[in-house]
Design a protein around this motif. Structure first.
Motif, PDB file in Angstrom:
ATOM      1  N   ASP A 272       0.850  -1.180   0.000  1.00 59.77           N
ATOM      2  CA  ASP A 272       0.000   0.000   0.000  1.00 59.77           C
ATOM      3  C   ASP A 272       0.895   1.242   0.000  1.00 59.77           C
ATOM      4  O   ASP A 272       1.648   1.478   0.949  1.00 59.77           O
ATOM      5  CB  ASP A 272      -0.900  -0.023   1.236  1.00 59.77           C
ATOM      6  CG  ASP A 272      -1.940   1.078   1.224  1.00 59.77           C
ATOM      7  OD1 ASP A 272      -1.806   2.032   0.423  1.00 59.77           O
ATOM      8  OD2 ASP A 272      -2.883   1.004   2.024  1.00 59.77           O
TER       9      ASP A 272
ATOM     10  N   THR B 240      -2.821   6.396  14.021  1.00 57.98           N
ATOM     11  CA  THR B 240      -2.820   5.812  12.678  1.00 57.98           C
ATOM     12  C   THR B 240      -1.434   5.880  12.060  1.00 57.98           C
ATOM     13  O   THR B 240      -0.969   4.920  11.423  1.00 57.98           O
ATOM     14  CB  THR B 240      -3.830   6.543  11.779  1.00 57.98           C
ATOM     15  OG1 THR B 240      -5.126   6.455  12.362  1.00 57.98           O
ATOM     16  CG2 THR B 240      -3.864   5.939  10.380  1.00 57.98           C
ATOM     17  N   VAL B 241      -0.754   7.003  12.253  1.00 57.67           N
ATOM     18  CA  VAL B 241       0.616   7.146  11.748  1.00 57.67           C
ATOM     19  C   VAL B 241       1.513   6.097  12.391  1.00 57.67           C
ATOM     20  O   VAL B 241       2.310   5.434  11.716  1.00 57.67           O
ATOM     21  CB  VAL B 241       1.154   8.564  12.017  1.00 57.67           C
ATOM     22  CG1 VAL B 241       2.641   8.661  11.642  1.00 57.67           C
ATOM     23  CG2 VAL B 241       0.346   9.596  11.239  1.00 57.67           C
TER      24      VAL B 241
ATOM     25  N   THR C  70       3.606  -1.096  10.542  1.00 55.97           N
ATOM     26  CA  THR C  70       3.245  -2.038   9.476  1.00 55.97           C
ATOM     27  C   THR C  70       4.306  -2.048   8.383  1.00 55.97           C
ATOM     28  O   THR C  70       4.702  -3.117   7.884  1.00 55.97           O
ATOM     29  CB  THR C  70       1.876  -1.659   8.874  1.00 55.97           C
ATOM     30  OG1 THR C  70       0.881  -1.684   9.908  1.00 55.97           O
ATOM     31  CG2 THR C  70       1.477  -2.619   7.763  1.00 55.97           C
ATOM     32  N   LEU C  71       4.787  -0.875   8.004  1.00 58.97           N
ATOM     33  CA  LEU C  71       5.811  -0.791   6.965  1.00 58.97           C
ATOM     34  C   LEU C  71       7.124  -1.402   7.442  1.00 58.97           C
ATOM     35  O   LEU C  71       7.785  -2.138   6.688  1.00 58.97           O
ATOM     36  CB  LEU C  71       6.017   0.677   6.569  1.00 58.97           C
ATOM     37  CG  LEU C  71       7.033   0.934   5.459  1.00 58.97           C
ATOM     38  CD1 LEU C  71       6.626   0.231   4.166  1.00 58.97           C
ATOM     39  CD2 LEU C  71       7.188   2.444   5.213  1.00 58.97           C
TER      40      LEU C  71
ATOM     41  N   THR D 125       3.187   7.951   4.358  1.00 56.33           N
ATOM     42  CA  THR D 125       3.354   8.215   5.794  1.00 56.33           C
ATOM     43  C   THR D 125       4.831   8.195   6.176  1.00 56.33           C
ATOM     44  O   THR D 125       5.294   9.028   6.974  1.00 56.33           O
ATOM     45  CB  THR D 125       2.576   7.172   6.615  1.00 56.33           C
ATOM     46  OG1 THR D 125       1.198   7.202   6.233  1.00 56.33           O
ATOM     47  CG2 THR D 125       2.685   7.445   8.104  1.00 56.33           C
TER      48      THR D 125
ATOM     49  N   ARG E 143       0.205   4.148   0.548  1.00 57.78           N
ATOM     50  CA  ARG E 143      -0.092   5.073   1.635  1.00 57.78           C
ATOM     51  C   ARG E 143       0.908   4.913   2.772  1.00 57.78           C
ATOM     52  O   ARG E 143       1.206   5.881   3.488  1.00 57.78           O
ATOM     53  CB  ARG E 143      -1.521   4.865   2.136  1.00 57.78           C
ATOM     54  CG  ARG E 143      -2.598   5.367   1.173  1.00 57.78           C
ATOM     55  CD  ARG E 143      -3.980   5.088   1.693  1.00 57.78           C
ATOM     56  NE  ARG E 143      -4.219   3.651   1.811  1.00 57.78           N
ATOM     57  CZ  ARG E 143      -5.363   3.117   2.237  1.00 57.78           C
ATOM     58  NH1 ARG E 143      -6.368   3.921   2.589  1.00 57.78           N
ATOM     59  NH2 ARG E 143      -5.509   1.812   2.300  1.00 57.78           N
ATOM     60  N   LEU E 144       1.432   3.719   2.947  1.00 55.24           N
ATOM     61  CA  LEU E 144       2.457   3.513   3.971  1.00 55.24           C
ATOM     62  C   LEU E 144       3.717   4.295   3.616  1.00 55.24           C
ATOM     63  O   LEU E 144       4.383   4.853   4.500  1.00 55.24           O
ATOM     64  CB  LEU E 144       2.782   2.026   4.102  1.00 55.24           C
ATOM     65  CG  LEU E 144       1.622   1.091   4.453  1.00 55.24           C
ATOM     66  CD1 LEU E 144       2.129  -0.343   4.575  1.00 55.24           C
ATOM     67  CD2 LEU E 144       0.938   1.531   5.742  1.00 55.24           C
TER      68      LEU E 144
ATOM     69  N   VAL F  33       0.696   3.170  13.674  1.00 50.99           N
ATOM     70  CA  VAL F  33       0.362   1.830  13.162  1.00 50.99           C
ATOM     71  C   VAL F  33       0.919   1.644  11.754  1.00 50.99           C
ATOM     72  O   VAL F  33       1.473   0.582  11.425  1.00 50.99           O
ATOM     73  CB  VAL F  33      -1.164   1.608  13.184  1.00 50.99           C
ATOM     74  CG1 VAL F  33      -1.531   0.346  12.413  1.00 50.99           C
ATOM     75  CG2 VAL F  33      -1.667   1.526  14.620  1.00 50.99           C
ATOM     76  N   GLN F  34       0.798   2.654  10.906  1.00 51.24           N
ATOM     77  CA  GLN F  34       1.264   2.522   9.522  1.00 51.24           C
ATOM     78  C   GLN F  34       2.783   2.374   9.466  1.00 51.24           C
ATOM     79  O   GLN F  34       3.304   1.595   8.655  1.00 51.24           O
ATOM     80  CB  GLN F  34       0.802   3.725   8.700  1.00 51.24           C
ATOM     81  CG  GLN F  34      -0.704   3.715   8.435  1.00 51.24           C
ATOM     82  CD  GLN F  34      -1.133   4.842   7.519  1.00 51.24           C
ATOM     83  OE1 GLN F  34      -0.368   5.755   7.229  1.00 51.24           O
ATOM     84  NE2 GLN F  34      -2.380   4.785   7.067  1.00 51.24           N
ATOM     85  N   ILE F  35       3.504   3.100  10.297  1.00 53.70           N
ATOM     86  CA  ILE F  35       4.963   2.972  10.305  1.00 53.70           C
ATOM     87  C   ILE F  35       5.374   1.589  10.811  1.00 53.70           C
ATOM     88  O   ILE F  35       6.275   0.943  10.235  1.00 53.70           O
ATOM     89  CB  ILE F  35       5.598   4.077  11.172  1.00 53.70           C
ATOM     90  CG1 ILE F  35       5.380   5.445  10.525  1.00 53.70           C
ATOM     91  CG2 ILE F  35       7.092   3.825  11.372  1.00 53.70           C
ATOM     92  CD1 ILE F  35       6.006   5.601   9.155  1.00 53.70           C
TER      93      ILE F  35
END
Length: 295
Positions: free
Chosen positions: A2, A31-32, A38-39, A8, A4-5, A34-36
């Motif tokens: 994604d 959210t930021v 996840t990446l 971010t 979007r990751l 979690v996304q970091i």
């Protein structure tokens, strides 16, 4: 993956804090985070050191940042190509100093509304340093710089115009209407009101004045062109401005040109990120800027 990751990731690298990245992306800070995470899990490496004062890129993060920006740029080109035959539309953020924002860019925006009504231009007043940072960070699509030479990594620039400079005072000033040109030595004894530090033509004048042997010029710097102009119109001292910024005051007789040393034109440079392909809207804005200065 994604993308979007990656957006971010690059936003956090620019902002240096989760709070700043969340504000830029208009996301919740959680959210930021979690996304970091996840990446980092997907890549199998830690991208940031979490510190009390913010987030710093690790060695791996620095190595991968350019690649992430390349992926996002490729995605942007993909979407741009898909809409190449459609109407020119979108938001274009232009960085420029107050000198250009006040005297030139309003006319550019008016002309664009007639040619491309779906293009929105947002002006971000800024000096050269902030403009270069904005281009690199992706906050600006293009920037107009009043600089003779532009040599910054990742930034390309072309000179599109030269702006004539005028040495100015009020009609009642003792130098007004003088037939004999004023010398640098004489000017170095005068009071000057100049635009803020970082303004290339004001900085250059200040350097000339300070270079006069034994000189102690009295220089006052303002962040506002209007404040600078008002002090000079009141007879408090002299200043220098591009002619376009004072044409109205000269016509109305509130200011007069002083005969003095020759002042070179100040260059207008159109700057962009060297590795970022401009959108159709950004290209339309740049083209109108060039047409405006060619007129």
């Amino acid at each position: 993956m994604d993308t979007r990751l990656l957006q971010t990731f690059t936003a956090l690298a620019r902002a240096g804090s989760f709070t700043g990245a969340a504000g830029e992306l208009q996301l919740a800070q959680s959210t930021v985070t979690v996304q970091i995470r996840t990446l980092e899990k997907a890549l199998g490496t830690q991208l940031f050191d979490r510190l009390a004062r913010g987030a710093l890129l690790t060695e791996a993060g620095r190595r991968l940042l350019t690649l992430a920006e390349d992926v996002l740029e490729a995605e942007s080109r993909l979407f741009a190509a898909a809409t190449e035959d459609g109407p020119v539309a979108g938001t274009v953020v232009v960085g420029a100093g107050e000198t250009l924002c006040s005297a030139h860019l309003p006319d550019v925006i008016v002309a664009l509304r007639g040619l491309h009504p779906d293009v929105e231009v947002r002006l971000e007043p800024c000096g050269t340093t902030d403009a270069v940072e904005g281009l690199r960070a992706g906050r600006l699509d293009c920037a107009l710089l009043l600089e003779e030479h532009v040599a910054f990594p990742d930034v390309t620039a072309e000179r599109i115009a030269g702006q004539p400079l005028v040495l100015l005072c009020a009609p009642g000033h003792h130098l007004a209407g003088r037939e004999q040109p004023v010398t640098w030595r004489e000017l170095a004894r005068e009071d000057f009101f100049l635009h803020e530090q970082g303004c290339s033509y004001s900085d250059r004048l200040a350097q000339h004045l300070r270079a006069v042997p034994g000189a102690q010029p009295r220089l006052t710097r303002f962040g506002s062109i209007e404040a600078t102009r008002s002090c000079v119109e009141a007879g408090l001292g002299l200043t220098v401005f591009p002619h376009a910024n004072v044409a109205g005051s000269l016509r109305a007789g509130r200011l007069t040109a002083v005969r003095g040393p020759s002042l070179p034109d100040v260059s207008v440079q159109l700057a962009r990120h060297s590795r970022r392909r401009p959108s159709r809207a950004a290209r339309a804005v740049a083209a109108q800027v060039v047409r405006h200065f060619d007129a």
